[in-house]
Write a protein that holds these residues in place. Structure first.
Motif, PDB file in Angstrom:
ATOM      1  N   CYS A   1       0.630  -1.129   0.045  1.00  0.00           N
ATOM      2  CA  CYS A   1       0.084  -0.221  -0.379  1.00  0.00           C
ATOM      3  C   CYS A   1       0.981   1.199   0.060  1.00  0.00           C
ATOM      4  CB  CYS A   1      -1.110  -0.089   1.325  1.00  0.00           C
ATOM      5  SG  CYS A   1      -1.758  -1.566   1.608  1.00  0.00           S
TER       6      CYS A   1
ATOM      7  N   GLU B   1      -8.749   0.784  -2.094  1.00  0.00           N
ATOM      8  CA  GLU B   1      -9.345   1.501  -0.952  1.00  0.00           C
ATOM      9  C   GLU B   1      -8.647   2.569  -0.527  1.00  0.00           C
ATOM     10  OE1 GLU B   1     -11.304   0.410   3.448  1.00  0.00           O
ATOM     11  OE2 GLU B   1     -10.313  -1.104   2.041  1.00  0.00           O
TER      12      GLU B   1
ATOM     13  N   GLY C   1      -8.102   5.931   2.302  1.00  0.00           N
ATOM     14  CA  GLY C   1      -8.655   6.151   3.845  1.00  0.00           C
ATOM     15  C   GLY C   1      -7.988   7.661   4.136  1.00  0.00           C
TER      16      GLY C   1
ATOM     17  N   ARG D   1      -4.987   1.478  -0.088  1.00  0.00           N
ATOM     18  CA  ARG D   1      -4.780   0.072   0.166  1.00  0.00           C
ATOM     19  C   ARG D   1      -4.840  -0.703  -0.961  1.00  0.00           C
ATOM     20  NH1 ARG D   1      -8.897  -4.210   3.066  1.00  0.00           N
ATOM     21  NH2 ARG D   1      -7.283  -5.945   3.816  1.00  0.00           N
TER      22      ARG D   1
ATOM     23  N   SER E   1      -5.433  -4.392  -1.610  1.00  0.00           N
ATOM     24  CA  SER E   1      -5.742  -5.685  -0.442  1.00  0.00           C
ATOM     25  C   SER E   1      -5.295  -7.077  -0.713  1.00  0.00           C
ATOM     26  CB  SER E   1      -7.185  -5.482  -0.274  1.00  0.00           C
ATOM     27  OG  SER E   1      -7.879  -5.555  -1.432  1.00  0.00           O
TER      28      SER E   1
ATOM     29  N   HIS F   1     -11.827  -7.112   5.502  1.00  0.00           N
ATOM     30  CA  HIS F   1     -11.617  -6.401   6.727  1.00  0.00           C
ATOM     31  C   HIS F   1     -10.299  -5.771   6.603  1.00  0.00           C
ATOM     32  CE1 HIS F   1     -14.289  -9.918   7.457  1.00  0.00           C
ATOM     33  NE2 HIS F   1     -15.104  -8.958   8.082  1.00  0.00           N
TER      34      HIS F   1
ATOM     35  N   HIS G   1      -9.261  -2.838   6.987  1.00  0.00           N
ATOM     36  CA  HIS G   1      -9.215  -1.737   6.524  1.00  0.00           C
ATOM     37  C   HIS G   1      -8.442  -0.738   7.320  1.00  0.00           C
ATOM     38  CE1 HIS G   1     -12.944  -2.923   4.447  1.00  0.00           C
ATOM     39  NE2 HIS G   1     -13.275  -2.894   5.562  1.00  0.00           N
ATOM     40  N   GLN G   2      -7.550   0.235   6.620  1.00  0.00           N
ATOM     41  CA  GLN G   2      -6.700   1.457   7.016  1.00  0.00           C
ATOM     42  C   GLN G   2      -7.112   2.854   6.682  1.00  0.00           C
ATOM     43  OE1 GLN G   2      -2.339   0.471   7.115  1.00  0.00           O
ATOM     44  NE2 GLN G   2      -2.951  -1.585   6.387  1.00  0.00           N
TER      45      GLN G   2
ATOM     46  N   THR H   1      -9.923  -8.674  13.168  1.00  0.00           N
ATOM     47  CA  THR H   1      -9.665  -8.987  11.833  1.00  0.00           C
ATOM     48  C   THR H   1      -8.866 -10.288  11.891  1.00  0.00           C
ATOM     49  OG1 THR H   1      -7.728  -7.853  11.629  1.00  0.00           O
ATOM     50  CG2 THR H   1      -9.336  -6.480  11.375  1.00  0.00           C
TER      51      THR H   1
END
Length: 645
Positions: A2, A37, A39, A52, A54, A60, A62-63, A104
């Motif tokens: 990431c 993703e 964030g 992210r 993934s 799950h 998530h950051q 997670t």
């Protein structure tokens, strides 16, 4: 895999909505590192941004990720780039010893929980590649760390208004205004780059931006300069020469076992894992071990249209021998030139290694099929794979000469014609190891530097970089000392930078099983004769891999991704591109363009081979045009890849 960004404001400046938006915008510049993703999180002291890609626990983890102990469940916020391959074992240990309950199934929570319970000592328990930042809301402290070998990058910048850390320098430069950063070119770093073909850590070409070095962590507190601590120093053990013969097979078995274990852990993912295959022993070994865990393994190789500059045929034969499906990508000169502006933009810092271009193309091709690839980087540094490591054997007779006589012999080489047999041997034999070896690349001699760099300074020499590293290896055998130098220079300055940047440019995660703490521990115990002989390199590794690697590559010299720039700079599209770049460049403050024109003309007419030196200068000129002049704008499109592969 990431991209992270974190900003800590000084005490007299609180986080505002405008600052949060600025950080989110800066973070978006590295969306290629994590298109799945985005964030952002903030409080009144810090802002964390994230993109992210993934790979594990896709639904799950998530950051930015929040974690805390039962008594303070909101305490920590994490942004993390990389993978922790022993996260399952660490989760079990943390649950058993401290009753940690995880929300997670991923590896990110493991890092924060380990840091909470073990502090910075947790870093020595992590088996993986990582750069991360943990914001402690109770103590208002940002804890940042980078993996032992520098597989994942982390840039740092401190100005009058605060400190920022990030996976890519372009994001920190975007925060130059709010932070008050000095963005002038660092001429000392430029001179180091011109000699080495990369900017050595912790420098960058911008004065106000530095890198957290490999194997280090930093504490960042509002209003204070970051406090940097080294937690890992790779040490090659002093093993007596002439290990007993009956011990040799045990060593080979140990190498095989630790590599099998490392590859098994590096295969952990919730997405498809493939492998790069260059045709050499290192990548072939990784692929051969990986296919045991994924019978449908896909391997990838890049090559060129010009004969003699492709390992495609060998790679295809290797893939067939181990039973892998194989994909090749042939790169034309036109594609090569067209991609250069994009590649340099993704790099952040100039790296004058042409091999990163085919790596960019094969990463783009691989991303159509997989989301993760394994690769063979690090084997040469750990097991003694570079031909130059054999030099101490050929120069051994000079060790018996008195110092004065040794210097006199070296002076005899001066009048000899360039290219005459024995000239280089006499010269290098007169020098100490510290004087003659400072890594795998030297683009310019001091005399050549003076001609090209108007700001050349005698005191800005390569020993700025290597002297502190050599000081740590007193008493080691010369090959171990050379390996130690390369771990801190060539590996993390060139090899790992191009591996990270070119794969991340294509939203592809690259994993390097050789660069594992357990593998290093085994390699570091090898005696000299198990690494280098007069006829081969990586002796012990080759013996250990005999049952694993196909015979046609077992003793074959690795070419990597050879690039025909020597030929292309003499005619065709690359020559035309070079001439146009030199004429348009606004780098007269740093580069003598007349000297570069002469070099190009001498190279074009065959008077001298200046290809490496030319390429070093040309890449800096292109970087300057993109980053400083803004006269070239690369075409960077939004990543559009399927989330699942």
């Amino acid at each position: 895999m990431c991209g992270l960004l974190a900003l800590v404001c000084d005490p007299d400046r609180s986080v505002t909505s405008e600052i949060v938006e600025t950080v989110a915008g800066a973070s978006h510049l590295m969306r290629h590192r994590g298109p799945d993703e985005p964030g952002t999180w903030s409080d009144d002291r810090a802002v964390l941004g994230f993109n992210r890609l993934s790979i594990i626990d896709i639904a799950h983890s998530h950051q930015p990720l929040r974690w805390g102990p039962p008594e303070a469940p909101q305490r920590y916020m994490l942004v993390f780039n990389g993978e922790i391959y022993n996260y399952l074992e660490l989760r079990e240990q943390l649950s058993s010893e401290f009753d940690v309950v995880f929300a997670t199934e991923g590896d990110s929570e493991t890092i924060v929980a380990a840091y909470h319970h073990w502090g910075p000592a947790a870093l020595t328990r992590l088996r993986g590649m990582f750069a991360f930042a943990i914001w402690d809301t109770e103590t208002a402290e940002l804890f940042c760390a980078r993996d032992p070998f520098g597989i994942k990058p982390l840039f740092m910048a401190t100005g009058p208004s605060g400190t920022a850390v990030g996976s890519e320098k372009k994001c920190l430069l975007e925060l130059a205004g709010p932070l008050g950063l000095d963005t002038a070119i660092d001429e000392r770093a430029l001179q180091h780059y011109t000699v080495l073909q990369y900017v050595p850590e912790p420098e960058t070409l911008h004065r106000g931006v530095r890198r957290l070095e490999s194997g280090c962590y930093a504490r960042v507190r509002p209003g204070a300069a970051p406090e940097v601590t080294r937690y890992f120093v790779p040490r090659f053990a002093a093993v007596p020469f002439g290990a007993r013969k009956e011990d040799a097979q045990a060593r080979y078995d140990e190498i095989t076992a630790v590599l099998e274990d490392s590859v098994a852990k590096h295969m952990r993912a919730d997405v498809t894992v493939g492998a790069f295959l260059s045709g050499g022993i290192d990548s072939t070994a990784i692929a051969a071990l990986a296919i045991r865990h994924n019978p449908n393994l896909i391997t990838f190789t890049a090559g060129f249209e010009r004969e003699g500059f492709s390992e495609v045929d060998v790679a295809v034969a290797s893939a067939e021998a181990i039973g892998a499906r194989h994909v090749t990508r042939v790169v034309s000169p036109g594609e090569f030139v067209e991609a250069l502006p994009q590649i340099v933009w993704y790099l952040d810092e100039p790296v004058a290694d042409p091999a990163l271009v085919p790596l960019f193309f094969i990463a783009r091709e691989a991303r159509k099929h997989v989301k993760v690839v394994l690769s063979g980087e690090g084997a040469d540094e750990l097991f003694g794979g570079y031909t130059i490591y054999r030099e101490p054997l050929s120069l051994k007779p000079f060790d018996f000469l008195p110092k004065g006589l040794r210097r006199s012999v070296g002076k005899l080489s001066g009048p000899l014609p360039e290219g005459m047999r024995g000239k280089s041997l006499l010269h290098r034999g007169s020098l100490t190891l510290e004087e003659r070896y400072y890594g795998n690349a030297r683009s310019f001699s001091d005399a050549q530097l003076r001609a090209v760099l108007p700001g050349f300074r005698e005191q800005w020499v390569h020993t700025d970089v290597t002297a502190p590293i050599y000081a740590e290896s007193q008493g080691w055998d010369p090959v171990a000392r050379m390996q130690h130098i390369d771990l801190f220079t060539w590996l993390r300055g060139d090899i790992l930078v191009k591996a990270d940047k070119m794969t991340m440019a294509n939203s592809l995660e690259l994993r390097v099983p050789f660069l594992d703490p357990e593998v290093f521990a085994v390699a570091a115990r090898l005696p000299l004769e198990q690494k280098i002989t007069r006829t081969t390199t990586k002796y012990a590794l080759r013996r250990a891999l005999e049952p694993i690697v196909p015979a046609h590559v077992l003793n074959r010299a690795k070419l990597g991704f050879p690039v025909p720039i020597r030929h292309w700079l003499r005619a065709g599209e690359l020559l035309e591109w070079s001439q146009q770049l030199i004429e348009a460049s606004q780098t007269d403050e740093f580069i003598d363009r007349a000297a570069v024109r002469r070099m190009l003309d001498e190279h074009r007419t065959g008077v001298s081979d200046h290809s490496r030196r030319l390429w070093t200068v040309l890449i800096f000129m292109l970087w300057h045009a993109i980053v400083v002049e803004r006269s070239i704008t690369p075409q960077i499109s939004e990543p559009t890849y399927p989330v699942e592969l």
